[in-house]
Design a protein around this motif. Structure first.
Motif, PDB file in Angstrom:
ATOM      1  N   THR A   4       5.113  -0.816  -9.108  1.00 34.61           N
ATOM      2  CA  THR A   4       5.066  -1.900  -7.984  1.00 34.61           C
ATOM      3  C   THR A   4       3.622  -1.406  -8.155  1.00 34.61           C
ATOM      4  O   THR A   4       2.825  -0.934  -7.294  1.00 34.61           O
ATOM      5  N   LYS A   5       2.025  -2.282  -8.265  1.00 31.25           N
ATOM      6  CA  LYS A   5       1.116  -2.381  -7.814  1.00 31.25           C
ATOM      7  C   LYS A   5       1.171  -2.612  -5.903  1.00 31.25           C
ATOM      8  O   LYS A   5       1.733  -3.891  -5.282  1.00 31.25           O
ATOM      9  N   SER A   6       1.110  -1.663  -4.728  1.00 33.30           N
ATOM     10  CA  SER A   6       0.841  -1.697  -3.471  1.00 33.30           C
ATOM     11  C   SER A   6      -0.539  -1.482  -3.322  1.00 33.30           C
ATOM     12  O   SER A   6      -1.846  -1.307  -3.575  1.00 33.30           O
ATOM     13  N   ILE A   7      -0.887  -2.792  -1.672  1.00 34.56           N
ATOM     14  CA  ILE A   7      -2.275  -2.493  -1.402  1.00 34.56           C
ATOM     15  C   ILE A   7      -2.895  -1.491  -0.417  1.00 34.56           C
ATOM     16  O   ILE A   7      -1.630  -0.832  -0.302  1.00 34.56           O
ATOM     17  N   GLY A   8      -4.242  -1.017  -1.302  1.00 35.21           N
ATOM     18  CA  GLY A   8      -3.993   0.518  -1.048  1.00 35.21           C
ATOM     19  C   GLY A   8      -4.131   1.719  -2.030  1.00 35.21           C
ATOM     20  O   GLY A   8      -5.194   2.696  -2.070  1.00 35.21           O
ATOM     21  N   ASP A   9      -3.329   0.816  -3.257  1.00 45.27           N
ATOM     22  CA  ASP A   9      -3.442   1.874  -4.261  1.00 45.27           C
ATOM     23  C   ASP A   9      -4.680   1.179  -5.017  1.00 45.27           C
ATOM     24  O   ASP A   9      -5.137   1.393  -5.458  1.00 45.27           O
ATOM     25  N   ARG A  10      -5.178   2.983  -5.638  1.00 52.76           N
ATOM     26  CA  ARG A  10      -5.799   3.342  -6.717  1.00 52.76           C
ATOM     27  C   ARG A  10      -5.391   2.897  -7.905  1.00 52.76           C
ATOM     28  O   ARG A  10      -3.953   3.382  -8.380  1.00 52.76           O
ATOM     29  N   VAL A  11      -6.535   2.173  -8.975  1.00 49.25           N
ATOM     30  CA  VAL A  11      -5.805   1.810 -10.082  1.00 49.25           C
ATOM     31  C   VAL A  11      -7.131   1.856 -11.075  1.00 49.25           C
ATOM     32  O   VAL A  11      -8.539   1.958 -11.062  1.00 49.25           O
ATOM     33  N   GLU A  27     -17.625   1.520 -20.744  1.00 46.94           N
ATOM     34  CA  GLU A  27     -17.472   2.064 -18.912  1.00 46.94           C
ATOM     35  C   GLU A  27     -16.115   1.236 -18.334  1.00 46.94           C
ATOM     36  O   GLU A  27     -15.642   1.991 -17.669  1.00 46.94           O
ATOM     37  N   VAL A  28     -15.687   0.369 -19.092  1.00 47.71           N
ATOM     38  CA  VAL A  28     -14.251  -0.329 -18.532  1.00 47.71           C
ATOM     39  C   VAL A  28     -12.696   0.593 -18.722  1.00 47.71           C
ATOM     40  O   VAL A  28     -12.654   0.579 -17.697  1.00 47.71           O
ATOM     41  N   PRO A  29     -12.952   0.886 -19.589  1.00 50.80           N
ATOM     42  CA  PRO A  29     -11.462   2.064 -19.393  1.00 50.80           C
ATOM     43  C   PRO A  29     -12.292   3.299 -18.592  1.00 50.80           C
ATOM     44  O   PRO A  29     -10.736   3.402 -17.395  1.00 50.80           O
ATOM     45  N   ALA A  30     -13.218   3.179 -17.735  1.00 55.49           N
ATOM     46  CA  ALA A  30     -14.003   4.605 -16.842  1.00 55.49           C
ATOM     47  C   ALA A  30     -13.515   4.128 -14.974  1.00 55.49           C
ATOM     48  O   ALA A  30     -13.727   4.646 -13.870  1.00 55.49           O
ATOM     49  N   MET A  31     -13.363   2.736 -15.353  1.00 53.74           N
ATOM     50  CA  MET A  31     -13.743   2.079 -14.047  1.00 53.74           C
ATOM     51  C   MET A  31     -12.350   2.155 -13.125  1.00 53.74           C
ATOM     52  O   MET A  31     -10.761   2.251 -13.293  1.00 53.74           O
ATOM     53  N   ARG A  32     -12.559   2.399 -12.217  1.00 51.94           N
ATOM     54  CA  ARG A  32     -11.562   2.849 -10.792  1.00 51.94           C
ATOM     55  C   ARG A  32     -11.851   1.890  -9.586  1.00 51.94           C
ATOM     56  O   ARG A  32     -12.574   1.643  -9.318  1.00 51.94           O
ATOM     57  N   GLY A  33     -10.753   1.459  -9.127  1.00 50.86           N
ATOM     58  CA  GLY A  33     -10.778   0.672  -8.255  1.00 50.86           C
ATOM     59  C   GLY A  33      -9.275   0.559  -7.109  1.00 50.86           C
ATOM     60  O   GLY A  33      -8.465   1.831  -7.265  1.00 50.86           O
ATOM     61  N   THR A  34      -9.252   0.174  -6.187  1.00 51.02           N
ATOM     62  CA  THR A  34      -8.716  -0.174  -4.824  1.00 51.02           C
ATOM     63  C   THR A  34      -7.780  -1.628  -4.711  1.00 51.02           C
ATOM     64  O   THR A  34      -8.701  -1.966  -4.621  1.00 51.02           O
ATOM     65  N   VAL A  35      -6.299  -2.032  -4.626  1.00 53.59           N
ATOM     66  CA  VAL A  35      -5.436  -2.565  -4.618  1.00 53.59           C
ATOM     67  C   VAL A  35      -5.850  -3.377  -2.759  1.00 53.59           C
ATOM     68  O   VAL A  35      -5.714  -3.248  -2.022  1.00 53.59           O
ATOM     69  N   PRO A  62      -1.409  -7.430 -12.031  1.00 54.84           N
ATOM     70  CA  PRO A  62      -0.906  -6.753 -12.236  1.00 54.84           C
ATOM     71  C   PRO A  62      -0.525  -5.223 -13.651  1.00 54.84           C
ATOM     72  O   PRO A  62      -0.880  -4.686 -13.394  1.00 54.84           O
ATOM     73  N   ALA A  63      -0.132  -5.972 -14.596  1.00 54.41           N
ATOM     74  CA  ALA A  63       0.742  -5.890 -15.069  1.00 54.41           C
ATOM     75  C   ALA A  63      -0.515  -5.426 -16.613  1.00 54.41           C
ATOM     76  O   ALA A  63       0.001  -4.370 -17.216  1.00 54.41           O
ATOM     77  N   ASN A  64      -1.821  -5.259 -16.197  1.00 55.94           N
ATOM     78  CA  ASN A  64      -2.733  -5.228 -16.547  1.00 55.94           C
ATOM     79  C   ASN A  64      -3.322  -3.535 -15.920  1.00 55.94           C
ATOM     80  O   ASN A  64      -4.961  -2.711 -16.572  1.00 55.94           O
ATOM     81  N   LEU A  65      -2.490  -3.642 -15.405  1.00 52.09           N
ATOM     82  CA  LEU A  65      -3.267  -2.231 -14.056  1.00 52.09           C
ATOM     83  C   LEU A  65      -2.496  -1.346 -13.601  1.00 52.09           C
ATOM     84  O   LEU A  65      -0.738  -1.284 -14.309  1.00 52.09           O
ATOM     85  N   ALA A  66      -2.596   0.026 -14.041  1.00 50.60           N
ATOM     86  CA  ALA A  66      -2.050   1.246 -13.719  1.00 50.60           C
ATOM     87  C   ALA A  66      -2.733   2.257 -12.728  1.00 50.60           C
ATOM     88  O   ALA A  66      -4.293   2.059 -12.171  1.00 50.60           O
ATOM     89  N   VAL A  67      -1.338   3.093 -11.835  1.00 54.97           N
ATOM     90  CA  VAL A  67      -1.572   3.029 -10.682  1.00 54.97           C
ATOM     91  C   VAL A  67      -2.357   4.817 -11.343  1.00 54.97           C
ATOM     92  O   VAL A  67      -1.388   5.425 -11.765  1.00 54.97           O
ATOM     93  N   VAL A  68      -3.317   5.324 -10.489  1.00 51.69           N
ATOM     94  CA  VAL A  68      -4.432   6.496 -11.147  1.00 51.69           C
ATOM     95  C   VAL A  68      -3.764   7.482  -9.959  1.00 51.69           C
ATOM     96  O   VAL A  68      -4.545   6.494  -8.564  1.00 51.69           O
ATOM     97  N   GLY A  69      -4.783   8.513 -10.073  1.00 50.35           N
ATOM     98  CA  GLY A  69      -4.214   9.463  -9.112  1.00 50.35           C
ATOM     99  C   GLY A  69      -5.441  10.599  -8.980  1.00 50.35           C
ATOM    100  O   GLY A  69      -6.114  10.251  -9.832  1.00 50.35           O
ATOM    101  N   PRO A  70      -5.467  11.456  -8.216  1.00 49.47           N
ATOM    102  CA  PRO A  70      -6.371  12.276  -8.806  1.00 49.47           C
ATOM    103  C   PRO A  70      -5.788  13.244  -9.451  1.00 49.47           C
ATOM    104  O   PRO A  70      -4.865  13.538 -10.242  1.00 49.47           O
TER     105      PRO A  70
END
Length: 77
Positions: A4-11, A27-35, A62-70
């Motif tokens: 589940t995606k939460s506010i503040g998650d990096r995606v 560019e699209v596969p490299a995009m990163r953002g914050t919910v 949300p189904a089109n997003l993945a949570v990412v980290g360092p």
């Protein structure tokens, strides 16, 4: 099952979504953002994402997003 995606998650856009729209390079596969918010539109739930380097936020399923980290394999984050 997808996390589940939460506010503040990096995606980022999920690999399965990127493949489904044939966007595996550029560019699209490299995009990163914050919910920044979660929002219901009609019967569907969306995440409002602030993509890095962009002024406006965007609604994304949300189904089109993945949570990412360092990437700890290449840095000591």
């Amino acid at each position: 099952m997808a996390r589940t995606k939460s506010i503040g998650d990096r995606v980022a856009y999920s690999v399965s979504f990127l493949k489904s729209i044939d966007a595996v390079t550029g560019e699209v596969p490299a995009m990163r953002g914050t919910v920044t918010n979660k929002q219901k539109v009609g019967q569907r739930d969306f995440c409002r994402v602030q993509w890095d380097g962009e002024d406006d936020t965007h609604l994304v399923l949300p189904a089109n997003l993945a949570v990412v980290g360092p990437n700890t394999e290449f840095c000591a984050c």
